[in-house]
Scaffold this motif. Structure first.
Motif, PDB file in Angstrom:
ATOM      1  N   ARG A 120      -2.537 -12.537  51.396  1.00 57.73           N
ATOM      2  CA  ARG A 120      -2.145 -11.675  52.525  1.00 57.73           C
ATOM      3  C   ARG A 120      -0.645 -11.411  52.548  1.00 57.73           C
ATOM      4  O   ARG A 120      -0.198 -10.413  53.114  1.00 57.73           O
ATOM      5  CB  ARG A 120      -2.556 -12.330  53.850  1.00 57.73           C
ATOM      6  CG  ARG A 120      -4.034 -12.287  54.120  1.00 57.73           C
ATOM      7  CD  ARG A 120      -4.295 -12.596  55.577  1.00 57.73           C
ATOM      8  NE  ARG A 120      -5.620 -13.131  55.788  1.00 57.73           N
ATOM      9  CZ  ARG A 120      -6.055 -13.613  56.939  1.00 57.73           C
ATOM     10  NH1 ARG A 120      -5.228 -13.644  57.989  1.00 57.73           N
ATOM     11  NH2 ARG A 120      -7.274 -14.087  57.065  1.00 57.73           N
ATOM     12  N   GLN A 121       0.129 -12.298  51.967  1.00 58.95           N
ATOM     13  CA  GLN A 121       1.583 -12.102  51.902  1.00 58.95           C
ATOM     14  C   GLN A 121       2.001 -11.408  50.612  1.00 58.95           C
ATOM     15  O   GLN A 121       3.196 -11.281  50.339  1.00 58.95           O
ATOM     16  CB  GLN A 121       2.283 -13.453  51.997  1.00 58.95           C
ATOM     17  CG  GLN A 121       2.023 -14.215  53.284  1.00 58.95           C
ATOM     18  CD  GLN A 121       2.632 -15.592  53.245  1.00 58.95           C
ATOM     19  OE1 GLN A 121       3.839 -15.767  53.471  1.00 58.95           O
ATOM     20  NE2 GLN A 121       1.811 -16.597  52.936  1.00 58.95           N
ATOM     21  N   ASP A 122       1.027 -10.969  49.816  1.00 59.34           N
ATOM     22  CA  ASP A 122       1.280 -10.336  48.518  1.00 59.34           C
ATOM     23  C   ASP A 122       1.938 -11.285  47.522  1.00 59.34           C
ATOM     24  O   ASP A 122       2.585 -10.848  46.567  1.00 59.34           O
ATOM     25  CB  ASP A 122       2.142  -9.062  48.674  1.00 59.34           C
ATOM     26  CG  ASP A 122       1.499  -8.042  49.589  1.00 59.34           C
ATOM     27  OD1 ASP A 122       0.254  -8.056  49.710  1.00 59.34           O
ATOM     28  OD2 ASP A 122       2.234  -7.244  50.195  1.00 59.34           O
ATOM     29  N   ARG A 123       1.746 -12.583  47.710  1.00 60.64           N
ATOM     30  CA  ARG A 123       2.249 -13.593  46.781  1.00 60.64           C
ATOM     31  C   ARG A 123       1.087 -13.988  45.864  1.00 60.64           C
ATOM     32  O   ARG A 123       0.602 -15.110  45.861  1.00 60.64           O
ATOM     33  CB  ARG A 123       2.803 -14.785  47.554  1.00 60.64           C
ATOM     34  CG  ARG A 123       3.954 -14.424  48.490  1.00 60.64           C
ATOM     35  CD  ARG A 123       4.217 -15.508  49.529  1.00 60.64           C
ATOM     36  NE  ARG A 123       4.681 -16.751  48.932  1.00 60.64           N
ATOM     37  CZ  ARG A 123       4.775 -17.902  49.596  1.00 60.64           C
ATOM     38  NH1 ARG A 123       4.417 -17.955  50.880  1.00 60.64           N
ATOM     39  NH2 ARG A 123       5.201 -18.989  48.994  1.00 60.64           N
ATOM     40  N   LEU A 124       0.649 -13.039  45.080  1.00 58.12           N
ATOM     41  CA  LEU A 124      -0.589 -13.192  44.331  1.00 58.12           C
ATOM     42  C   LEU A 124      -0.511 -14.305  43.294  1.00 58.12           C
ATOM     43  O   LEU A 124      -1.500 -15.001  43.045  1.00 58.12           O
ATOM     44  CB  LEU A 124      -0.956 -11.865  43.668  1.00 58.12           C
ATOM     45  CG  LEU A 124      -1.072 -10.649  44.610  1.00 58.12           C
ATOM     46  CD1 LEU A 124      -1.528  -9.429  43.840  1.00 58.12           C
ATOM     47  CD2 LEU A 124      -2.019 -10.935  45.766  1.00 58.12           C
ATOM     48  N   ALA A 125       0.656 -14.471  42.675  1.00 64.11           N
ATOM     49  CA  ALA A 125       0.798 -15.490  41.628  1.00 64.11           C
ATOM     50  C   ALA A 125       0.529 -16.890  42.183  1.00 64.11           C
ATOM     51  O   ALA A 125       0.010 -17.759  41.479  1.00 64.11           O
ATOM     52  CB  ALA A 125       2.183 -15.420  40.996  1.00 64.11           C
ATOM     53  N   ARG A 126       0.882 -17.122  43.447  1.00 61.52           N
ATOM     54  CA  ARG A 126       0.647 -18.434  44.057  1.00 61.52           C
ATOM     55  C   ARG A 126      -0.835 -18.687  44.292  1.00 61.52           C
ATOM     56  O   ARG A 126      -1.271 -19.841  44.380  1.00 61.52           O
ATOM     57  CB  ARG A 126       1.404 -18.548  45.389  1.00 61.52           C
ATOM     58  CG  ARG A 126       2.919 -18.576  45.285  1.00 61.52           C
ATOM     59  CD  ARG A 126       3.409 -19.881  44.658  1.00 61.52           C
ATOM     60  NE  ARG A 126       2.963 -21.055  45.370  1.00 61.52           N
ATOM     61  CZ  ARG A 126       3.575 -21.581  46.427  1.00 61.52           C
ATOM     62  NH1 ARG A 126       4.679 -21.010  46.897  1.00 61.52           N
ATOM     63  NH2 ARG A 126       3.105 -22.677  47.005  1.00 61.52           N
ATOM     64  N   ALA A 127      -1.607 -17.614  44.419  1.00 58.73           N
ATOM     65  CA  ALA A 127      -3.041 -17.780  44.663  1.00 58.73           C
ATOM     66  C   ALA A 127      -3.814 -18.100  43.387  1.00 58.73           C
ATOM     67  O   ALA A 127      -4.893 -18.699  43.450  1.00 58.73           O
ATOM     68  CB  ALA A 127      -3.609 -16.505  45.295  1.00 58.73           C
ATOM     69  N   VAL A 128      -3.275 -17.716  42.231  1.00 59.37           N
ATOM     70  CA  VAL A 128      -4.028 -17.817  40.980  1.00 59.37           C
ATOM     71  C   VAL A 128      -4.475 -19.244  40.659  1.00 59.37           C
ATOM     72  O   VAL A 128      -5.670 -19.480  40.415  1.00 59.37           O
ATOM     73  CB  VAL A 128      -3.224 -17.206  39.818  1.00 59.37           C
ATOM     74  CG1 VAL A 128      -3.882 -17.527  38.474  1.00 59.37           C
ATOM     75  CG2 VAL A 128      -3.103 -15.697  39.993  1.00 59.37           C
ATOM     76  N   PRO A 129      -3.584 -20.255  40.623  1.00 63.46           N
ATOM     77  CA  PRO A 129      -4.059 -21.602  40.270  1.00 63.46           C
ATOM     78  C   PRO A 129      -5.068 -22.166  41.268  1.00 63.46           C
ATOM     79  O   PRO A 129      -5.977 -22.910  40.878  1.00 63.46           O
ATOM     80  CB  PRO A 129      -2.777 -22.437  40.233  1.00 63.46           C
ATOM     81  CG  PRO A 129      -1.764 -21.661  41.001  1.00 63.46           C
ATOM     82  CD  PRO A 129      -2.125 -20.228  40.816  1.00 63.46           C
ATOM     83  N   LEU A 130      -4.943 -21.815  42.525  1.00 64.77           N
ATOM     84  CA  LEU A 130      -5.912 -22.277  43.518  1.00 64.77           C
ATOM     85  C   LEU A 130      -7.289 -21.692  43.238  1.00 64.77           C
ATOM     86  O   LEU A 130      -8.303 -22.391  43.251  1.00 64.77           O
ATOM     87  CB  LEU A 130      -5.455 -21.891  44.920  1.00 64.77           C
ATOM     88  CG  LEU A 130      -4.246 -22.649  45.456  1.00 64.77           C
ATOM     89  CD1 LEU A 130      -3.582 -21.865  46.583  1.00 64.77           C
ATOM     90  CD2 LEU A 130      -4.660 -24.034  45.951  1.00 64.77           C
ATOM     91  N   LEU A 131      -7.350 -20.393  42.956  1.00 64.83           N
ATOM     92  CA  LEU A 131      -8.622 -19.740  42.691  1.00 64.83           C
ATOM     93  C   LEU A 131      -9.221 -20.215  41.373  1.00 64.83           C
ATOM     94  O   LEU A 131     -10.441 -20.371  41.249  1.00 64.83           O
ATOM     95  CB  LEU A 131      -8.440 -18.224  42.682  1.00 64.83           C
ATOM     96  CG  LEU A 131      -8.054 -17.603  44.035  1.00 64.83           C
ATOM     97  CD1 LEU A 131      -7.707 -16.133  43.863  1.00 64.83           C
ATOM     98  CD2 LEU A 131      -9.180 -17.769  45.050  1.00 64.83           C
ATOM     99  N   LYS A 132      -8.383 -20.460  40.377  1.00 63.95           N
ATOM    100  CA  LYS A 132      -8.888 -20.956  39.097  1.00 63.95           C
ATOM    101  C   LYS A 132      -9.521 -22.341  39.248  1.00 63.95           C
ATOM    102  O   LYS A 132     -10.407 -22.702  38.477  1.00 63.95           O
ATOM    103  CB  LYS A 132      -7.757 -21.017  38.070  1.00 63.95           C
ATOM    104  CG  LYS A 132      -7.384 -19.665  37.473  1.00 63.95           C
ATOM    105  CD  LYS A 132      -6.341 -19.820  36.384  1.00 63.95           C
ATOM    106  CE  LYS A 132      -6.074 -18.485  35.704  1.00 63.95           C
ATOM    107  NZ  LYS A 132      -5.035 -18.613  34.637  1.00 63.95           N
TER     108      LYS A 132
END
Length: 436
Positions: A120-132
């Motif tokens: 939601r904050q457009d900090r997509l790179a931070r979401a990647v390891p969590l989703l992986k």
């Protein structure tokens, strides 16, 4: 039109829309004042029960009380973080959800919500390891998508605001927008949508899929959703660059002239702006968040919460019952209200047409007429809608209670909004609805 998990697949939703339905179902909804005396007092001390009832402020106080006793209470940390996320209080959400994930690394819900906090904050790179780290196809697909978005995502260029006329009001509003600099196409406006293209529009724009996932089944055929990166999406005088997009082979409703829409967009676009869907004035207005917010009487402002990445919630009433939590899904063809038979019978003022049931996936859906429903001072009278007999998870309104963890009374949709302009402010987290 809704992306993502099987419960929200665009194929199922498009099928329902084609036959003029947006439906919802739930288990029995407990009345807020059902517990007398000491039982009610005990319930008021239980933050989980308060949260389920949608009493988020009281629930948060209860969870924080638990954390004062035990700062390592992972459930209380996760719930405080979730309540903060519902209100876009990103700092608090990140703090508490991060602690919950560290304490229980195998707990999927806090990890997904922390990833959503970054998205939601457009900090997509931070979401990647969590989703992986989540062993589910949808999360893996979005991790792959976000890892392919380099540079700054969601770059906004152009005017400070733009007003785009509706090209049609029914079956739901649509406006023109262009993909990757191509000629404008017609897009449905749907608060339950992200940015979803038709397969033809995606191919014409030269999009390349970086990931794919199942979107469930429509017309007895499996639906595939492809995910990619869009260079440019232009709405009126505003252009958005470097943003995630999806497309699918699901059949969609036709425009009034018989042609096929280029796609649909909704809340993931809307929450990047101060967005007004002016039904009465037949126009969409997007204002940058740095522009001055139009003054609205306090009585016309309602609280706004965002569940998941694109499910707006506010407070609404059915007749004299409420206000309680409801969803706002503007994409329901021919409907102003979705609820359940159980709720319709309990709150009163809603006529259920038991003589004309519609069979859908083993469920019976009944036409209803609601004498009076309201969002704040905005009132709809004698509105058509639908009530589901059994639980039908994932469809707008009460059927999503289990998904979100809190009870939903109903879903307010297309026919209700026609006399009004509705503004979504995802900074102050208010929904304003005014006559125009």
């Amino acid at each position: 039109m809704t992306p993502g998990a099987d419960l929200h697949d665009p194929g199922r939703r498009a099928f329902l829309r084609r036959i003029g339905l947006t439906v919802a179902a739930s288990a029995v909804l407990p009345l807020l004042d059902a517990a007398p005396g000491a039982a009610r007092a005990a319930a008021d001390d239980d933050p989980d029960r308060l949260f389920k009832q949608g009493r988020f402020t009281a629930a948060e106080r209860g969870y924080r009380r638990l954390l004062r006793k035990d700062p390592r209470d992972a459930h209380a940390l996760a719930q405080v973080g979730y309540i903060a996320l519902l209100s876009n209080r990103f700092g608090e959400a990140e703090e508490h959800l991060s602690k919950a994930v560290a304490l229980r690394p195998g707990d999927v819900a806090p990890a997904q919500r922390l990833a959503e906090c970054f998205v939601r904050q457009d900090r997509l790179a931070r979401a990647v390891p969590l989703l992986k780290g989540i062993d589910r196809p949808r999360d893996q697909a979005f991790a792959e998508l976000y890892s392919h978005i380099g540079g700054t995502p969601w770059q906004i260029h152009g005017a400070r605001s733009t007003r785009v006329p509706f090209v049609t009001l029914d079956p739901v509003p649509a406006v023109e927008a262009s993909v990757n600099g191509g000629k404008p196409g017609k897009f449905w406006l749907d608060t339950y949508a992200t940015l979803d293209l038709s397969r033809e529009a995606a191919e014409e724009a030269g999009l390349r899929a970086v990931a794919s996932m199942s979107g469930g089944v429509a017309n007895n055929q499996p639906v595939t959703i492809w995910l990619g990166v869009l260079d440019s999406f232009k709405i009126g005088d505003i252009e958005i660059r470097n943003l995630p997009v999806q497309w699918s082979d699901a059949q969609r409703p036709s425009l009034p002239d018989g042609t096929t829409a280029a796609g649909a967009f909704g809340t993931t676009i809307f929450y990047h702006f101060l967005t007004t869907m002016n039904y009465a004035g037949r126009a969409l207005t997007l204002r940058r968040k740095t522009t001055a917010v139009p003054r609205t009487p306090a009585a016309d402002r309602l609280p706004l919460w965002l569940a998941g990445d694109h499910y707006p919630c506010t407070l609404g009433s059915l007749g004299d019952y409420g206000p309680r939590l409801v969803t706002v899904d503007t994409g329901g063809i021919g409907s102003g209200l979705d609820t359940t038979v159980e709720i319709a019978e309990r709150v009163g003022g809603i006529t259920v047409d038991y003589d004309h049931p519609i069979e859908q996936a083993g469920n019976k859906i009944y036409p209803i007429t609601a004498e009076r429903i309201s969002l704040g001072r905005a009132v709809g009278r004698d509105l058509p809608g639908h009530a589901a007999e059994k639980v039908f998870p994932g469809l707008p309104g009460p059927g999503q209670s289990a998904l979100f963890g809190f009870d939903l009374l109903a879903n307010f949709t297309h026919e209700f909004f026609k006399p009004y302009a509705v503004t979504f402010d995802y900074t102050s987290m208010h929904l304003s609805i005014t006559p125009r």
